[in-house]
Design a protein around this motif. Structure first.
Motif, mmCIF file in Angstrom:
data_model
loop_
_atom_site.group_PDB
_atom_site.id
_atom_site.type_symbol
_atom_site.label_atom_id
_atom_site.label_comp_id
_atom_site.label_asym_id
_atom_site.label_seq_id
_atom_site.Cartn_x
_atom_site.Cartn_y
_atom_site.Cartn_z
ATOM 1 N N PHE A 182 0.822 -1.208 0.000
ATOM 2 C CA PHE A 182 0.000 0.000 0.000
ATOM 3 C C PHE A 182 0.856 1.257 0.000
ATOM 4 O O PHE A 182 0.650 2.175 -0.804
ATOM 5 C CB PHE A 182 -0.930 -0.014 1.213
ATOM 6 C CG PHE A 182 -1.726 1.244 1.382
ATOM 7 C CD1 PHE A 182 -2.816 1.511 0.575
ATOM 8 C CD2 PHE A 182 -1.371 2.179 2.346
ATOM 9 C CE1 PHE A 182 -3.541 2.688 0.713
ATOM 10 C CE2 PHE A 182 -2.106 3.350 2.501
ATOM 11 C CZ PHE A 182 -3.180 3.595 1.679
ATOM 12 N N PHE A 183 1.849 1.320 0.883
ATOM 13 C CA PHE A 183 2.657 2.537 1.011
ATOM 14 C C PHE A 183 3.668 2.682 -0.124
ATOM 15 O O PHE A 183 4.351 3.702 -0.197
ATOM 16 C CB PHE A 183 3.375 2.551 2.360
ATOM 17 C CG PHE A 183 2.445 2.720 3.520
ATOM 18 C CD1 PHE A 183 1.896 3.959 3.819
ATOM 19 C CD2 PHE A 183 2.091 1.639 4.313
ATOM 20 C CE1 PHE A 183 1.029 4.121 4.888
ATOM 21 C CE2 PHE A 183 1.227 1.793 5.377
ATOM 22 C CZ PHE A 183 0.688 3.026 5.670
ATOM 23 N N ASP B 14 2.150 10.169 -2.995
ATOM 24 C CA ASP B 14 1.879 11.580 -3.302
ATOM 25 C C ASP B 14 0.849 12.172 -2.348
ATOM 26 O O ASP B 14 0.968 13.326 -1.917
ATOM 27 C CB ASP B 14 1.396 11.709 -4.745
ATOM 28 C CG ASP B 14 2.473 11.301 -5.740
ATOM 29 O OD1 ASP B 14 3.657 11.296 -5.361
ATOM 30 O OD2 ASP B 14 2.120 10.969 -6.894
ATOM 31 N N TRP B 15 -0.165 11.387 -2.012
ATOM 32 C CA TRP B 15 -1.200 11.878 -1.102
ATOM 33 C C TRP B 15 -0.663 12.051 0.318
ATOM 34 O O TRP B 15 -0.946 13.049 0.987
ATOM 35 C CB TRP B 15 -2.383 10.920 -1.113
ATOM 36 C CG TRP B 15 -3.421 11.245 -0.091
ATOM 37 C CD1 TRP B 15 -3.562 10.713 1.155
ATOM 38 C CD2 TRP B 15 -4.478 12.220 -0.205
ATOM 39 N NE1 TRP B 15 -4.628 11.268 1.818
ATOM 40 C CE2 TRP B 15 -5.199 12.211 1.006
ATOM 41 C CE3 TRP B 15 -4.867 13.098 -1.226
ATOM 42 C CZ2 TRP B 15 -6.299 13.023 1.216
ATOM 43 C CZ3 TRP B 15 -5.960 13.916 -0.995
ATOM 44 C CH2 TRP B 15 -6.665 13.874 0.203
ATOM 45 N N LEU B 16 0.130 11.082 0.788
ATOM 46 C CA LEU B 16 0.633 11.147 2.156
ATOM 47 C C LEU B 16 1.673 12.250 2.337
ATOM 48 O O LEU B 16 1.890 12.702 3.466
ATOM 49 C CB LEU B 16 1.221 9.794 2.557
ATOM 50 C CG LEU B 16 0.215 8.649 2.685
ATOM 51 C CD1 LEU B 16 0.923 7.363 3.063
ATOM 52 C CD2 LEU B 16 -0.857 8.977 3.719
ATOM 53 N N LYS B 17 2.326 12.678 1.255
ATOM 54 C CA LYS B 17 3.262 13.791 1.378
ATOM 55 C C LYS B 17 2.539 15.078 1.752
ATOM 56 O O LYS B 17 3.045 15.885 2.545
ATOM 57 C CB LYS B 17 4.011 13.979 0.061
ATOM 58 C CG LYS B 17 5.027 12.895 -0.226
ATOM 59 C CD LYS B 17 5.709 13.136 -1.558
ATOM 60 C CE LYS B 17 6.708 12.031 -1.883
ATOM 61 N NZ LYS B 17 7.353 12.237 -3.200
ATOM 62 N N ASP B 18 1.358 15.274 1.205
ATOM 63 C CA ASP B 18 0.581 16.486 1.502
ATOM 64 C C ASP B 18 -0.368 16.292 2.678
ATOM 65 O O ASP B 18 -0.820 17.269 3.267
ATOM 66 C CB ASP B 18 -0.228 16.902 0.271
ATOM 67 C CG ASP B 18 0.669 17.209 -0.921
ATOM 68 O OD1 ASP B 18 1.809 17.668 -0.698
ATOM 69 O OD2 ASP B 18 0.227 16.995 -2.070
ATOM 70 N N HIS B 19 -0.701 15.040 3.004
ATOM 71 C CA HIS B 19 -1.632 14.759 4.096
ATOM 72 C C HIS B 19 -1.038 13.669 4.996
ATOM 73 O O HIS B 19 -1.482 12.512 4.967
ATOM 74 C CB HIS B 19 -2.997 14.312 3.561
ATOM 75 C CG HIS B 19 -3.589 15.258 2.565
ATOM 76 N ND1 HIS B 19 -3.229 15.257 1.224
ATOM 77 C CD2 HIS B 19 -4.510 16.248 2.704
ATOM 78 C CE1 HIS B 19 -3.910 16.184 0.590
ATOM 79 N NE2 HIS B 19 -4.683 16.805 1.456
ATOM 80 N N PRO B 20 -0.007 14.001 5.766
ATOM 81 C CA PRO B 20 0.623 12.971 6.615
ATOM 82 C C PRO B 20 -0.335 12.485 7.696
ATOM 83 O O PRO B 20 -1.186 13.233 8.194
ATOM 84 C CB PRO B 20 1.825 13.698 7.219
ATOM 85 C CG PRO B 20 1.465 15.150 7.155
ATOM 86 C CD PRO B 20 0.620 15.318 5.925
#
Length: 210
Positions: free
Chosen positions: A132-133, A140-146
């Motif tokens: 998943f990660f 890309d999503w987790l970079k802006d929404h940790p």
């Protein structure tokens, strides 16, 4: 009543009378299970497939144009054949993670379903499994929404949590004993009177100076 009903029905072709009753009962039981074609389990029992007459293979209709078909056709031909097996696997994993027994678990259903659908995408048929990660759009999503880190209580297994709880309880019971209380009190007075921390610091300062 069941025998009278079956006597009125036309017999199956090429099937003996002794086999007709079992076929009628088995076929009745299999009738509501037509939705299992989306799952990995077989659609019918092997014995029933041998007894029932095998129809000639009918030509399958061509799939509709995904850009011109109706929303219902798009769901039935392009979404449900992939989504329904993923939902089934999601329920199995949720049961394995004991989501139906506890209020809080480390299992995140959206993460599992995203990973499953990404790896079972027909366009990625010959590619290797991706966690998943490691999926590019997830990164890309987790970079802006940790995300916040999960608490330790959700990361520990039952065995690891039981070891920590038992260790703390045994230590507490030992510290409650009268002899241990006297020893701890004596150590406290010794630290206050002789300033043991300062003496240790001075000792190591002299050792480093050498």
């Amino acid at each position: 009543l069941l025998l009278e009903y079956e006597a009125e029905q036309p017999p199956f072709p090429d099937i003996h009378e002794s086999e007709q009753e079992s076929v009628s009962l088995e076929a009745g039981m299999l009738q509501p299970l037509h939705t299992e074609q989306f799952y990995s389990a077989p659609a019918a029992d092997t014995v029933v497939q041998q007894l029932l007459p095998i129809p000639k293979a009918a030509s399958l209709p061509e799939p509709p144009d995904p850009k011109m078909c109706s929303p219902r056709e798009y769901l039935e031909y392009y979404i449900f054949p992939v989504l329904l097996p993923g939902m089934a696997e999601l329920l199995h994993r949720a049961k394995k993670e004991k989501c139906f027994e506890r209020k809080r678990t480390k299992f995140i259903a959206c993460d599992f379903l995203t990973e499953w659908l990404y790896n079972h995408n027909p366009k990625r048929k010959d590619e290797s499994f991706t966690e998943f990660f490691s999926i590019h759009f997830v990164n890309d999503w987790l970079k802006d929404h940790p995300r916040r880190p999960l608490p330790l209580s959700l990361l520990l297994s039952e065995e690891e949590a039981s070891i920590i709880i038992q260790s703390f309880w045994r230590g507490y019971r030992v510290r409650c004993e009268r002899e241990i209380q006297e020893l701890r009190q004596w150590q406290k007075q010794l630290r206050e009177e002789k300033d043991i921390f300062q003496r240790v610091k001075e000792f190591w300062t002299k050792q480093e100076a050498k």
